[in-house]
Design an enzyme around this catalytic site. Structure first.
Site, PDB file in Angstrom:
ATOM      1  N   GLU A  62     111.621   1.321 -48.838  1.00  0.00           N
ATOM      2  CA  GLU A  62     111.206   0.044 -48.256  1.00  0.00           C
ATOM      3  C   GLU A  62     110.028  -0.582 -49.023  1.00  0.00           C
ATOM      4  OE1 GLU A  62     112.574   0.249 -43.727  1.00  0.00           O
ATOM      5  OE2 GLU A  62     110.687   1.285 -44.045  1.00  0.00           O
TER       6      GLU A  62
ATOM      7  N   CYS B  75     103.451  -4.487 -50.515  1.00  0.00           N
ATOM      8  CA  CYS B  75     103.205  -3.059 -50.310  1.00  0.00           C
ATOM      9  C   CYS B  75     104.373  -2.308 -50.942  1.00  0.00           C
ATOM     10  CB  CYS B  75     103.083  -2.790 -48.813  1.00  0.00           C
ATOM     11  SG  CYS B  75     102.756  -1.073 -48.439  1.00  0.00           S
TER      12      CYS B  75
ATOM     13  N   CYS C  91     108.273  11.751 -48.903  1.00  0.00           N
ATOM     14  CA  CYS C  91     106.954  12.208 -49.367  1.00  0.00           C
ATOM     15  C   CYS C  91     106.908  13.712 -49.256  1.00  0.00           C
ATOM     16  CB  CYS C  91     105.860  11.568 -48.502  1.00  0.00           C
ATOM     17  SG  CYS C  91     104.187  11.815 -49.131  1.00  0.00           S
TER      18      CYS C  91
ATOM     19  N   CYS D 114     101.437  14.237 -43.556  1.00  0.00           N
ATOM     20  CA  CYS D 114     100.330  13.775 -42.706  1.00  0.00           C
ATOM     21  C   CYS D 114     100.884  13.553 -41.296  1.00  0.00           C
ATOM     22  CB  CYS D 114      99.717  12.518 -43.277  1.00  0.00           C
ATOM     23  SG  CYS D 114      99.177  12.753 -44.986  1.00  0.00           S
TER      24      CYS D 114
ATOM     25  N   CYS E  91     101.990  10.033 -39.831  1.00  0.00           N
ATOM     26  CA  CYS E  91     102.720   9.118 -40.722  1.00  0.00           C
ATOM     27  C   CYS E  91     104.229   9.313 -40.632  1.00  0.00           C
ATOM     28  CB  CYS E  91     102.244   9.339 -42.159  1.00  0.00           C
ATOM     29  SG  CYS E  91     103.186   8.400 -43.366  1.00  0.00           S
TER      30      CYS E  91
ATOM     31  N   GLY F 267     105.505   7.315 -49.918  1.00  0.00           N
ATOM     32  CA  GLY F 267     105.216   8.264 -50.984  1.00  0.00           C
ATOM     33  C   GLY F 267     103.764   8.323 -51.405  1.00  0.00           C
ATOM     34  N   GLU F 268     103.464   9.344 -52.191  1.00  0.00           N
ATOM     35  CA  GLU F 268     102.114   9.559 -52.713  1.00  0.00           C
ATOM     36  C   GLU F 268     102.117   9.167 -54.193  1.00  0.00           C
ATOM     37  OE1 GLU F 268      98.843  10.329 -51.933  1.00  0.00           O
ATOM     38  OE2 GLU F 268      98.761  10.048 -54.088  1.00  0.00           O
TER      39      GLU F 268
ATOM     40  N   SER G 198      96.619   3.630 -53.308  1.00  0.00           N
ATOM     41  CA  SER G 198      96.108   4.465 -52.219  1.00  0.00           C
ATOM     42  C   SER G 198      96.575   5.903 -52.395  1.00  0.00           C
ATOM     43  CB  SER G 198      96.620   3.918 -50.880  1.00  0.00           C
ATOM     44  OG  SER G 198      96.245   4.788 -49.828  1.00  0.00           O
TER      45      SER G 198
ATOM     46  N   LEU H  85      91.150   8.772 -46.043  1.00  0.00           N
ATOM     47  CA  LEU H  85      90.207   9.815 -45.623  1.00  0.00           C
ATOM     48  C   LEU H  85      90.536  10.308 -44.209  1.00  0.00           C
ATOM     49  CD1 LEU H  85      87.740  11.363 -46.583  1.00  0.00           C
ATOM     50  CD2 LEU H  85      86.292   9.575 -45.613  1.00  0.00           C
TER      51      LEU H  85
ATOM     52  N   CYS I 123     101.457  -0.112 -41.574  1.00  0.00           N
ATOM     53  CA  CYS I 123     101.039   1.119 -42.258  1.00  0.00           C
ATOM     54  C   CYS I 123     101.614   2.341 -41.576  1.00  0.00           C
ATOM     55  CB  CYS I 123      99.524   1.283 -42.193  1.00  0.00           C
ATOM     56  SG  CYS I 123      98.616  -0.023 -42.939  1.00  0.00           S
TER      57      CYS I 123
HETATM   58  N1  SAH Z   1     100.560   8.256 -49.645  1.00  0.00           N
HETATM   59  C1  SAH Z   1      99.508   7.351 -49.885  1.00  0.00           C
HETATM   60  C2  SAH Z   1      99.973   5.932 -49.833  1.00  0.00           C
HETATM   61  C3  SAH Z   1     100.465   5.492 -48.459  1.00  0.00           C
HETATM   62  S1  SAH Z   1      99.333   4.339 -47.896  1.00  0.00           S
HETATM   63  C4  SAH Z   1      98.387   7.614 -48.916  1.00  0.00           C
HETATM   64  O1  SAH Z   1      98.599   8.363 -47.976  1.00  0.00           O
HETATM   65  O2  SAH Z   1      97.304   7.106 -49.140  1.00  0.00           O
HETATM   66  C5  SAH Z   1      99.630   4.201 -46.247  1.00  0.00           C
HETATM   67  C6  SAH Z   1      98.323   4.213 -45.472  1.00  0.00           C
HETATM   68  O3  SAH Z   1      98.651   4.125 -44.084  1.00  0.00           O
HETATM   69  C7  SAH Z   1      97.585   5.523 -45.659  1.00  0.00           C
HETATM   70  O4  SAH Z   1      96.202   5.340 -45.562  1.00  0.00           O
HETATM   71  C8  SAH Z   1      98.085   6.295 -44.488  1.00  0.00           C
HETATM   72  O5  SAH Z   1      97.259   7.374 -44.199  1.00  0.00           O
HETATM   73  C9  SAH Z   1      98.118   5.251 -43.402  1.00  0.00           C
HETATM   74  N2  SAH Z   1      98.994   5.603 -42.303  1.00  0.00           N
HETATM   75  C10 SAH Z   1      99.997   6.493 -42.282  1.00  0.00           C
HETATM   76  N3  SAH Z   1     100.575   6.519 -41.065  1.00  0.00           N
HETATM   77  C11 SAH Z   1      99.932   5.611 -40.302  1.00  0.00           C
HETATM   78  C12 SAH Z   1     100.106   5.157 -38.970  1.00  0.00           C
HETATM   79  N4  SAH Z   1     101.061   5.636 -38.193  1.00  0.00           N
HETATM   80  N5  SAH Z   1      99.271   4.200 -38.516  1.00  0.00           N
HETATM   81  C13 SAH Z   1      98.327   3.665 -39.320  1.00  0.00           C
HETATM   82  N6  SAH Z   1      98.133   4.050 -40.603  1.00  0.00           N
HETATM   83  C14 SAH Z   1      98.921   5.018 -41.092  1.00  0.00           C
HETATM   84 FE1  SF4 Z   2     100.615  11.260 -46.041  1.00  0.00          FE
HETATM   85 FE2  SF4 Z   2     100.728   9.006 -47.476  1.00  0.00          FE
HETATM   86 FE3  SF4 Z   2     102.740  10.793 -47.593  1.00  0.00          FE
HETATM   87 FE4  SF4 Z   2     102.368   9.364 -45.369  1.00  0.00          FE
HETATM   88  S1  SF4 Z   2     102.952   8.569 -47.370  1.00  0.00           S
HETATM   89  S2  SF4 Z   2     102.779  11.599 -45.492  1.00  0.00           S
HETATM   90  S3  SF4 Z   2     100.149   9.167 -45.331  1.00  0.00           S
HETATM   91  S4  SF4 Z   2     100.623  11.117 -48.260  1.00  0.00           S
END
Ligand code: SAH
Ligand code: SF4
Length: 361
Positions: A96, A109, A116, A120, A123, A171-172, A203, A226, A345
């Site tokens: 997406e 975005c 991934c 987390c 997520c 993804g990361e 990010s 963070l 997000c």
């Molecule tokens: N994988 C990378 C890029 C994804 S960015 C990373 O984790 O940084 C997506 C952002 O949205 C990240 O900061 C992630 O932690 C945050 N995020 C993930 N799930 C979320 C949720 N359910 N609500 C709000 N933010 C979320």
């Molecule tokens: Fe974690 Fe970012 Fe992967 Fe979601 S996309 S699982 S926030 S590393």
């Protein structure tokens, strides 16, 4: 089978690769610049349009290569104007991409992987195991599809619908660094799409060993997910913390190339009710980032089907934000965009699964 799949896609190749491929067909190196201009400045999708190339050259290109973007398999528009596209790649896998219009900008975005490897807890993407990395063509392709949708070719000099990129989709990005780097280098190229590195933010959940390279080689803005200022909490929320704990992460942020007061690190902090949102958590956060030019992006938790967290109350978020703000940091609360179409997000996910015997063709 469509015979175009056997032809090489020109999108996603760097200038050196283009030169090599053209040379294999006796097309001189100076044509690379012309080709580049057609592909990335004009965004053409057919060789016929390349009018400064002689017909025989166009014919060779036509017989040998394709100019291919991902296909839009599904498009959704939120009541707030956010658009989400489910993109289908040549092998049938999907990811997406989201476009978020704002008054002064339009942010795309972009996804870097299908699924991934990280998990987390809050997520949605994290519940989809990694299918595969996206290649440079598929990453640049997301930008090109968006530009097609907005009819934004040739690359405009002034106001753009797609003026900013955040590598914050599925993804990361630092676990697919080579491809992301190649794609962003193409996107930043001044003779093509020409998006400034200042308008690109990558990010990461905290892949410490690659942060320095990201800054040195790409110079894009860095955002760090963070989400907690203590290892015991972050170990649970962002499990990569067990590999690269907070002190290492903060050190890498401190040393991120080019960081100064006008180029600050963004710390993303998802607001989870009774998990990481107390005043004490806010003060802990301030202690941690002391001395780093930073802003704190507070993200109200976006729920998704099956998620087990709750978003902090508005009053709690306000109190947290206030503490951070009083300490001298910008602490914007990110307005959720596109929640109604699961585009906010952490809500992205596709149905793609790892290939099994009978699965995707
Ligand atoms: N994988 C990378 C890029 C994804 S960015 C990373 O984790 O940084 C997506 C952002 O949205 C990240 O900061 C992630 O932690 C945050 N995020 C993930 N799930 C979320 C949720 N359910 N609500 C709000 N933010 C979320
Ligand atoms: Fe974690 Fe970012 Fe992967 Fe979601 S996309 S699982 S926030 S590393």
């Amino acid at each position: 089978m469509d015979n175009t799949v056997t032809k090489k896609n020109l999108i996603g190749l760097d200038r050196g690769e283009l030169k090599t491929y053209l040379a294999e067909h006796d097309i001189p190196a100076y044509r690379v610049q012309q080709l580049w201009n057609w592909l990335y400045h004009h965004g053409v999708t057919s060789f016929d349009r390349m009018v400064n190339m002689p017909k025989p050259v166009r014919q060779i290109l036509e017989d040998t290569f394709v100019i291919e973007r991902p296909k839009i398999a599904m498009a959704l528009t939120s009541t707030d104007g956010t658009q989400k596209w489910l993109l289908r790649f040549a092998d049938g896998q999907e990811a997406e991409t989201v476009h978020i219009p704002e008054v002064d900008r339009g942010t795309l975005c972009v996804s870097s992987q299908i699924g991934c490897t990280l998990t987390c807890k809050f997520c949605h993407t994290g519940t989809q195991t990694l299918v595969r990395n996206l290649d440079p063509a598929e990453i640049v392709g997301q930008m090109m599809v968006a530009r097609d949708v907005f009819n934004e070719w040739p690359s405009p000099v002034g106001q753009r619908h797609v003026s900013n990129i955040v590598m914050m989709g599925m993804g990361e990005p630092l676990y697919n660094f080579e491809n992301v780097s190649k794609a962003l280098t193409i996107i930043m190229d001044h003779q093509g799409i020409s998006l400034s590195k200042r308008r690109i933010t990558l990010s990461t959940s905290g892949v410490v060993p690659l942060m320095q390279r990201c800054g040195d080689e790409l110079g894009v803005n860095l955002a760090v997910s963070l989400h907690a200022a203590r290892n015991d909490i972050r170990d649970i929320l962002v499990p990569i913390n067990k590999k690269y704990p907070i002190d290492q992460l903060i050190e890498a942020c401190r040393n991120y190339p080019g960081v100064n007061n006008s180029r600050r690190i963004t710390f993303e902090y998802v607001m989870l009710k009774d998990v990481n949102d107390s005043d004490a958590d806010a003060r802990e956060l301030l202690r941690l980032i002391r001395g780093i030019p930073a802003k704190i992006n507070l993200i109200p938790f976006n729920p998704w089907p099956g998620s087990s967290f709750e978003c902090s109350t508005p009053a709690r978020i306000a109190s947290f934000s206030d503490i951070v703000y009083r300490a001298g940091y910008a602490s914007p609360v990110r307005t959720p965009r596109g929640r109604d179409i699961l585009a906010a997000c952490g809500q992205l996910k596709s149905e793609s699964q790892r290939k099994r015997k009978s699965a995707v063709i």
